[in-house]
Design a protein around this motif. Structure first.
Motif, PDB file in Angstrom:
ATOM      1  N   GLY A  63       0.818  -1.213   0.000  1.00  0.00           N
ATOM      2  CA  GLY A  63       0.000   0.000   0.000  1.00  0.00           C
ATOM      3  C   GLY A  63       0.847   1.256   0.000  1.00  0.00           C
ATOM      4  N   LYS A  64       2.111   1.127   0.412  1.00  0.00           N
ATOM      5  CA  LYS A  64       3.022   2.286   0.456  1.00  0.00           C
ATOM      6  C   LYS A  64       3.790   2.462  -0.856  1.00  0.00           C
ATOM      7  CE  LYS A  64       3.813   1.139   5.315  1.00  0.00           C
ATOM      8  NZ  LYS A  64       4.791   0.513   6.220  1.00  0.00           N
TER       9      LYS A  64
ATOM     10  N   THR B 149      -4.021  -3.677  -2.852  1.00  0.00           N
ATOM     11  CA  THR B 149      -2.676  -3.734  -2.280  1.00  0.00           C
ATOM     12  C   THR B 149      -2.720  -4.538  -0.982  1.00  0.00           C
ATOM     13  OG1 THR B 149      -2.891  -1.792  -0.846  1.00  0.00           O
ATOM     14  CG2 THR B 149      -2.278  -1.381  -3.157  1.00  0.00           C
TER      15      THR B 149
ATOM     16  N   ASP C 298      -4.968  -3.028   1.592  1.00  0.00           N
ATOM     17  CA  ASP C 298      -6.389  -3.409   1.526  1.00  0.00           C
ATOM     18  C   ASP C 298      -6.600  -4.774   2.186  1.00  0.00           C
ATOM     19  OD1 ASP C 298      -7.120  -1.136  -0.082  1.00  0.00           O
ATOM     20  OD2 ASP C 298      -6.226  -2.162  -1.795  1.00  0.00           O
TER      21      ASP C 298
ATOM     22  N   SER D  45      -9.887   1.039 -13.023  1.00  0.00           N
ATOM     23  CA  SER D  45     -10.262  -0.297 -12.557  1.00  0.00           C
ATOM     24  C   SER D  45     -11.381  -0.901 -13.386  1.00  0.00           C
ATOM     25  CB  SER D  45     -10.705  -0.231 -11.087  1.00  0.00           C
ATOM     26  OG  SER D  45     -11.011  -1.524 -10.617  1.00  0.00           O
TER      27      SER D  45
ATOM     28  N   TRP E 198      -3.210   3.831  -7.766  1.00  0.00           N
ATOM     29  CA  TRP E 198      -4.550   3.256  -7.702  1.00  0.00           C
ATOM     30  C   TRP E 198      -5.488   4.067  -6.813  1.00  0.00           C
ATOM     31  CZ3 TRP E 198      -2.453  -2.396  -7.060  1.00  0.00           C
ATOM     32  CH2 TRP E 198      -1.972  -2.840  -8.306  1.00  0.00           C
ATOM     33  N   LYS E 199      -4.943   4.607  -5.728  1.00  0.00           N
ATOM     34  CA  LYS E 199      -5.766   5.429  -4.843  1.00  0.00           C
ATOM     35  C   LYS E 199      -6.300   6.647  -5.596  1.00  0.00           C
ATOM     36  CE  LYS E 199      -5.641   7.274  -0.125  1.00  0.00           C
ATOM     37  NZ  LYS E 199      -4.762   7.589   1.017  1.00  0.00           N
ATOM     38  N   THR E 200      -5.457   7.196  -6.484  1.00  0.00           N
ATOM     39  CA  THR E 200      -5.816   8.405  -7.222  1.00  0.00           C
ATOM     40  C   THR E 200      -6.724   8.107  -8.414  1.00  0.00           C
ATOM     41  OG1 THR E 200      -3.636   9.282  -6.622  1.00  0.00           O
ATOM     42  CG2 THR E 200      -4.859  10.475  -8.318  1.00  0.00           C
TER      43      THR E 200
ATOM     44  N   CYS F  72      -7.195  -3.085  -8.539  1.00  0.00           N
ATOM     45  CA  CYS F  72      -6.503  -2.087  -7.709  1.00  0.00           C
ATOM     46  C   CYS F  72      -6.508  -2.492  -6.241  1.00  0.00           C
ATOM     47  CB  CYS F  72      -7.159  -0.726  -7.897  1.00  0.00           C
ATOM     48  SG  CYS F  72      -7.109  -0.143  -9.593  1.00  0.00           S
TER      49      CYS F  72
ATOM     50  N   ARG G  20      -8.236   4.908  -9.252  1.00  0.00           N
ATOM     51  CA  ARG G  20      -8.932   3.614  -9.181  1.00  0.00           C
ATOM     52  C   ARG G  20     -10.209   3.609 -10.024  1.00  0.00           C
ATOM     53  NH1 ARG G  20      -9.057  -0.424  -4.762  1.00  0.00           N
ATOM     54  NH2 ARG G  20      -7.724   0.971  -3.599  1.00  0.00           N
TER      55      ARG G  20
ATOM     56  N   GLY H  38       0.238   1.841  -5.004  1.00  0.00           N
ATOM     57  CA  GLY H  38      -0.798   2.245  -4.044  1.00  0.00           C
ATOM     58  C   GLY H  38      -1.271   3.662  -4.301  1.00  0.00           C
ATOM     59  N   LYS H  39      -0.332   4.559  -4.553  1.00  0.00           N
ATOM     60  CA  LYS H  39      -0.666   5.962  -4.827  1.00  0.00           C
ATOM     61  C   LYS H  39      -1.411   6.088  -6.156  1.00  0.00           C
ATOM     62  CE  LYS H  39      -0.526  10.444  -4.174  1.00  0.00           C
ATOM     63  NZ  LYS H  39      -1.369  11.070  -3.145  1.00  0.00           N
TER      64      LYS H  39
END
Length: 294
Positions: free
Chosen positions: A175-176, A200, A203, A191, A183-185, A198, A187, A180-181
């Motif tokens: 996730g780090k 990690t 999750d 996706s 997909w967080k932005t 997406c 997704r 992770g960044k």
């Protein structure tokens, strides 16, 4: 109206080409090998107690390079035991490559291979239809939970197959990591809702924590050179962008705004470092190890 983006996994040939480029451009397999030779033997030590045979399931085994490394470590820990190895892999090409690799290796007579050309979900359905009662001593799911609809249900099923001292090993991007960044932005734009791309270890750890499931975790530092992604029209760069976004022909099918946003984020310090003119993406992985259900 913009066409919906297609998932890279819809084109097996392009996926395998982009995946190989990713392996060539990253330290992915190196960091896994370091883990397999460093921390894994201790994890494997307890699973063979009182046994003459070990049952192993590799879920999403790919071309088998990592599987055979793991099986070798298992053999070193438990040299007198035979191994029943279920290989679960939906790609015909990857399964063929795995079989070729096995045919070229010596000293694998202690392993019985069963080849299952199917997805993890199809394997679960097949297992339940056959009313199988066989339990597994070691199950590994390496970089494959991106390709299932319900990671929590998949983990729960395979955990239910574990023997008393069995272990389920999961490897995903951390996730780090830059993933992770990314997909967080993005997704929702990238996706494919049919599969859970997406995802990690952050999750998965959250899911396990919410269920009170105990697990061990190990961080695997890894880097990925994505410099070619920033060369307009570069074939290698376009394949790597497909792999990063999991979108088929991302450069040609994504909107200009999405493409610019993704490229800007990939260069951002949250995702990458620039060193000697190269853009190096944070490809950190994490291993989660789970025991049997109580």
């Amino acid at each position: 109206m913009a066409h919906p983006l297609r998932s890279l996994v819809e084109d097996d040939s392009r996926y395998l080409k982009s995946f190989q480029l990713f392996l060539d451009s990253s330290s992915e397999h190196k960091c896994m090998q370091d883990f397999i030779h460093g921390s894994l033997p201790e994890i494997l030590a307890s699973i063979g107690e009182g046994k003459s045979q070990l049952n192993v399931i590799g879920v999403g085994s790919g071309a088998g390079e990592v599987d055979l490394e793991i099986l070798n470590q298992l053999h070193l820990k438990h040299p007198t035991l035979t191994v029943d190895n279920e290989v679960v892999e939906p790609s015909s090409q990857q399964l063929h490559n795995y079989k070729v690799l096995v045919s070229q290796k010596r000293d694998l007579e202690y392993i019985k291979f069963t080849w299952n050309k199917m997805t993890a979900t199809e394997f679960e359905e097949h297992w339940k239809e056959k009313k199988m009662t066989k339990k597994a001593d070691f199950i590994h799911m390496i970089q494959m939970l991106y390709y299932v609809k319900d990671p929590e249900a998949t983990i729960s099923f395979f955990q239910s197959l574990l023997n008393k001292n069995g272990k389920l090993l999961i490897i995903l991007v951390s996730g780090k990591s830059g993933w992770g960044k990314l997909w967080k932005t993005y997704r929702t734009q990238l996706s494919n809702n049919e599969i859970s791309q997406c995802v990690t270890t952050g999750d998965i750890a959250g899911l396990l924590d919410s269920k009170g499931v105990h697990y061990q975790s190990y961080e695997l530092p890894s880097q990925f050179d994505i410099t070619d992604c920033f060369k307009a029209g570069d074939e290698k760069g376009e394949l790597l962008l497909d792999f990063l976004t999991e979108v088929l022909d991302f450069s040609k099918t994504a909107s200009p705004e999405l493409k610019t946003g993704v490229l800007d984020l990939l260069r951002h310090p949250d995702c990458s470092v620039v060193s000697d003119g190269r853009v190096v993406f944070n490809n950190y992985l994490e291993v989660l190890v789970i025991g049997p259900k109580p």
